[in-house]
Design a protein around this motif. Structure first.
Motif, PDB file in Angstrom:
ATOM      1  N   CYS A   3       0.831  -1.207   0.000  1.00 43.96           N
ATOM      2  CA  CYS A   3       0.000   0.000   0.000  1.00 43.96           C
ATOM      3  C   CYS A   3       0.863   1.253   0.000  1.00 43.96           C
ATOM      4  O   CYS A   3       0.644   2.160  -0.816  1.00 43.96           O
TER       5      CYS A   3
ATOM      6  N   LYS B 189     -10.218  -0.592  -8.129  1.00 40.31           N
ATOM      7  CA  LYS B 189     -10.588   0.703  -7.562  1.00 40.31           C
ATOM      8  C   LYS B 189     -10.313   1.837  -8.546  1.00 40.31           C
ATOM      9  O   LYS B 189     -11.141   2.745  -8.728  1.00 40.31           O
TER      10      LYS B 189
ATOM     11  N   ILE C  29      -7.081   5.806   3.992  1.00 41.24           N
ATOM     12  CA  ILE C  29      -7.073   4.533   3.267  1.00 41.24           C
ATOM     13  C   ILE C  29      -7.261   3.408   4.283  1.00 41.24           C
ATOM     14  O   ILE C  29      -6.578   3.366   5.313  1.00 41.24           O
TER      15      ILE C  29
ATOM     16  N   ASP D 196      -0.575   7.345  -4.298  1.00 47.12           N
ATOM     17  CA  ASP D 196      -1.536   7.239  -3.209  1.00 47.12           C
ATOM     18  C   ASP D 196      -1.004   7.886  -1.937  1.00 47.12           C
ATOM     19  O   ASP D 196      -1.759   8.504  -1.173  1.00 47.12           O
TER      20      ASP D 196
ATOM     21  N   SER E 214     -13.258   2.979  -2.219  1.00 43.72           N
ATOM     22  CA  SER E 214     -12.456   2.305  -1.195  1.00 43.72           C
ATOM     23  C   SER E 214     -11.887   1.001  -1.724  1.00 43.72           C
ATOM     24  O   SER E 214     -12.438   0.369  -2.638  1.00 43.72           O
ATOM     25  N   LEU E 215     -10.774   0.611  -1.127  1.00 46.07           N
ATOM     26  CA  LEU E 215     -10.175  -0.685  -1.463  1.00 46.07           C
ATOM     27  C   LEU E 215     -11.093  -1.832  -1.056  1.00 46.07           C
ATOM     28  O   LEU E 215     -11.103  -2.881  -1.702  1.00 46.07           O
ATOM     29  N   ARG E 216     -11.872  -1.639   0.019  1.00 48.87           N
ATOM     30  CA  ARG E 216     -12.775  -2.705   0.461  1.00 48.87           C
ATOM     31  C   ARG E 216     -13.834  -2.993  -0.602  1.00 48.87           C
ATOM     32  O   ARG E 216     -14.086  -4.151  -0.945  1.00 48.87           O
TER      33      ARG E 216
ATOM     34  N   TYR F  33      -2.918  -7.241  -3.941  1.00 53.81           N
ATOM     35  CA  TYR F  33      -3.098  -5.815  -3.643  1.00 53.81           C
ATOM     36  C   TYR F  33      -3.261  -5.012  -4.928  1.00 53.81           C
ATOM     37  O   TYR F  33      -4.171  -4.170  -5.037  1.00 53.81           O
TER      38      TYR F  33
ATOM     39  N   ILE G 287      -6.941  -0.634   4.461  1.00 56.49           N
ATOM     40  CA  ILE G 287      -6.558  -1.896   3.827  1.00 56.49           C
ATOM     41  C   ILE G 287      -7.477  -2.945   4.431  1.00 56.49           C
ATOM     42  O   ILE G 287      -7.353  -3.285   5.605  1.00 56.49           O
TER      43      ILE G 287
ATOM     44  N   ILE H 227      -6.604  -5.549  -6.574  1.00 56.15           N
ATOM     45  CA  ILE H 227      -7.653  -4.771  -5.905  1.00 56.15           C
ATOM     46  C   ILE H 227      -7.552  -3.299  -6.294  1.00 56.15           C
ATOM     47  O   ILE H 227      -8.552  -2.646  -6.618  1.00 56.15           O
ATOM     48  N   ARG H 228      -6.345  -2.769  -6.255  1.00 54.25           N
ATOM     49  CA  ARG H 228      -6.156  -1.344  -6.553  1.00 54.25           C
ATOM     50  C   ARG H 228      -6.554  -1.027  -7.993  1.00 54.25           C
ATOM     51  O   ARG H 228      -7.138   0.032  -8.269  1.00 54.25           O
TER      52      ARG H 228
END
Length: 479
Positions: free
Chosen positions: A212, A447, A355, A218, A455-457, A440, A357, A443-444
């Motif tokens: 991250c 997003k 942010i 970021d 959000s990353l979630r 990671y 994670i 996921i990013r």
């Protein structure tokens, strides 16, 4: 289309409902059938049971659960929690998170979870063994455990010892089953566990944070520089996950300035010595009274609110809520525990530019290495056993050829470093690191693909829902 922060959440935290709301929030960015989405959210099998144990001259009733959330992949996988706070809603939520977690890191399991409603500290070792073995028998009777059915693992309040009891009970009741040891992971090495499993979740958390903060774009938005060097971290929980998260973050260059435990919290802006704090707590029973702390708080929640760059809640769920989120000074929350941040708190934190994670990615190191252990048990051979010496001899031959053609002579230390073949631990850590790094950035990328994904979630849930939906469609259930 509504933003994640615009989703209305209930005020009272209901863990399973929280998880379902996160799925609903992610579903806004997909085109899947509503019925399919309902199936993805639903817990397929909820087994609630109780059994008696003898304590002295009396009996006590033990309440327990095993939930299999999704069978889009087999076997299902998830830990067993020993805690007085265990309840059905929590076990269902944790089982659901396991489904999404496995999908996010591309581990081919469905999600499951177990719980036994006890405080392990109130029982002798013999009583704990009796409880664990009886729990296992109940699972066997209902076909809720097996290397191709449902594979438990350690969780809060349980560890290698309990997993060895489970494995032995399953072996006893399934004589001659070749892959029987694959019925549970997190076992001791002597019982065909795997190197690196104990520290895997904490190591995975550290890898997640490292990835991250490595993205300069970021970090610039947060007013931080890229990289872990010099970043100030507060860790909640000095259990297995919290300890190893702190350990590896320090190795990566971070400074741990605070620790929070149920008895209180300590803080020093110049950094705290992890092992010194751990040994102090071991000898005194508390982190309070640690002589090198500049501040200490009897209210553990105050420790979460001190100055830091990164906050790592690695204890239990619902630790960061709408009641304390405004006082959190960290710019990054890395969820080492399951569900430590309520949806309302998470929405507020992200709205203010922070942010998070998310837990189902950040703490996926444990299930990733459990997957490696399961593969080891099915293959009946340790990682590295077949090729390590071959690799070493090949490297030696290359070095000899280089030395003979160039005239350069390597030192003994250099030769040993270059020639070395990978151990099981090194292979496991390599696989874990690759998993966390790839996941990671996957996921990013989700997003970054849509500005409405805030959000990353949400991005992680989108990716998980898409993968699970494809699995169901490939099963022919949905056209």
């Amino acid at each position: 289309m509504a933003k994640a922060s615009e989703v209305i959440f209930t005020e009272e935290p209901h863990f399973y409902d929280d998880v379902c709301q996160y799925v609903d929030q992610a579903a806004q960015f997909t085109n899947h059938d509503k019925g399919l989405l309902n199936q993805i959210k639903a817990c397929n099998s909820v087994y609630r049971f109780q059994f008696p144990i003898r304590r002295g001259n009396s009996f006590e009733i033990i309440h327990a659960w095993r939930v299999e959330h999704s069978h889009h992949m087999s076997p299902t996988k998830g830990g067993i929690r020993y805690s007085e706070m265990v309840n059905e809603d929590e076990v269902m939520a944790l089982a659901a998170l396991m489904t999404y977690k496995c999908a996010i890191v591309n581990v081919p399991f469905g999600g499951a979870k177990g719980g036994i409603k006890i405080n392990p500290k109130n029982y002798t070792v013999a009583e704990l063994e009796n409880i664990t073995r009886r729990y296992t028998v109940e699972l066997i009777k209902k076909n809720f455990i097996g290397p191709g059915i449902d594979v438990p693992a350690p969780d809060y309040g349980s560890g290698e010892r309990e997993m060895s009891w489970i494995a032995d009970t399953y072996l006893t009741m399934n004589p001659g089953q070749l892959d029987a040891l694959g019925c549970v992971t997190g076992k001791p090495i002597a019982l065909h566990g795997i190197a690196g499993r104990r520290e895997a979740t904490g190591r995975g958390v550290a890898y997640a944070i490292r990835e991250c903060v490595s993205v300069a774009e970021d970090m610039k938005a947060l007013g931080l520089t890229a990289g872990l060097a010099g970043k100030k971290v507060i860790v909640q929980g000095l259990g297995n996950v919290g300890y190893h998260s702190a350990k590896f973050l320090i190795e990566f260059g971070a400074i741990v300035v605070g620790f929070c435990e149920y008895e209180g919290a300590i803080y020093n802006e110049n950094g705290l010595d992890l092992d010194d704090v751990f040994n102090h707590r071991k000898s005194t029973g508390s982190i309070l009274g640690y002589p090198k702390a500049s501040k200490e708080f009897k209210d553990s929640s105050e420790g979460l609110e001190q100055d830091c760059d990164i906050l790592v809640p690695a204890a239990l769920e619902n630790q960061i809520t709408d009641k304390n989120i405004a006082r959190i000074k960290a710019k990054i929350i890395a969820e080492g525990a399951n569900g430590p941040t309520t949806p309302a708190a998470a929405a507020a934190f992200i709205e203010n530019g922070g942010i998070i994670i998310p837990d189902m990615y950040a703490n996926a190191g444990g299930v990733t290495v459990s997957y490696f252990e399961w593969l080891k048990n099915l293959s009946h051979v340790a990682f590295g056993r077949m090729g390590r010496r071959y690799d070493e001899n090949s490297n030696i031959n290359i070095m000899n050829m280089v030395e003979s053609t160039t005239g350069v002579t390597l030192t003994a230390e250099q030769r040993a470093m270059i020639a070395k073949g990978a151990t099981e631990l090194e292979i496991v850590n390599s696989g874990l690191e690759d998993t966390m790094v790839r996941s990671y950035h996957e996921i990013r990328e989700i997003k970054m693909s849509n500005k409405k994904i805030d959000s990353l979630r949400t991005a992680a849930f989108i990716g998980a829902v898409d993968k699970i939906a494809v699995s169901y469609m490939n099963m022919g259930i949905w056209p």
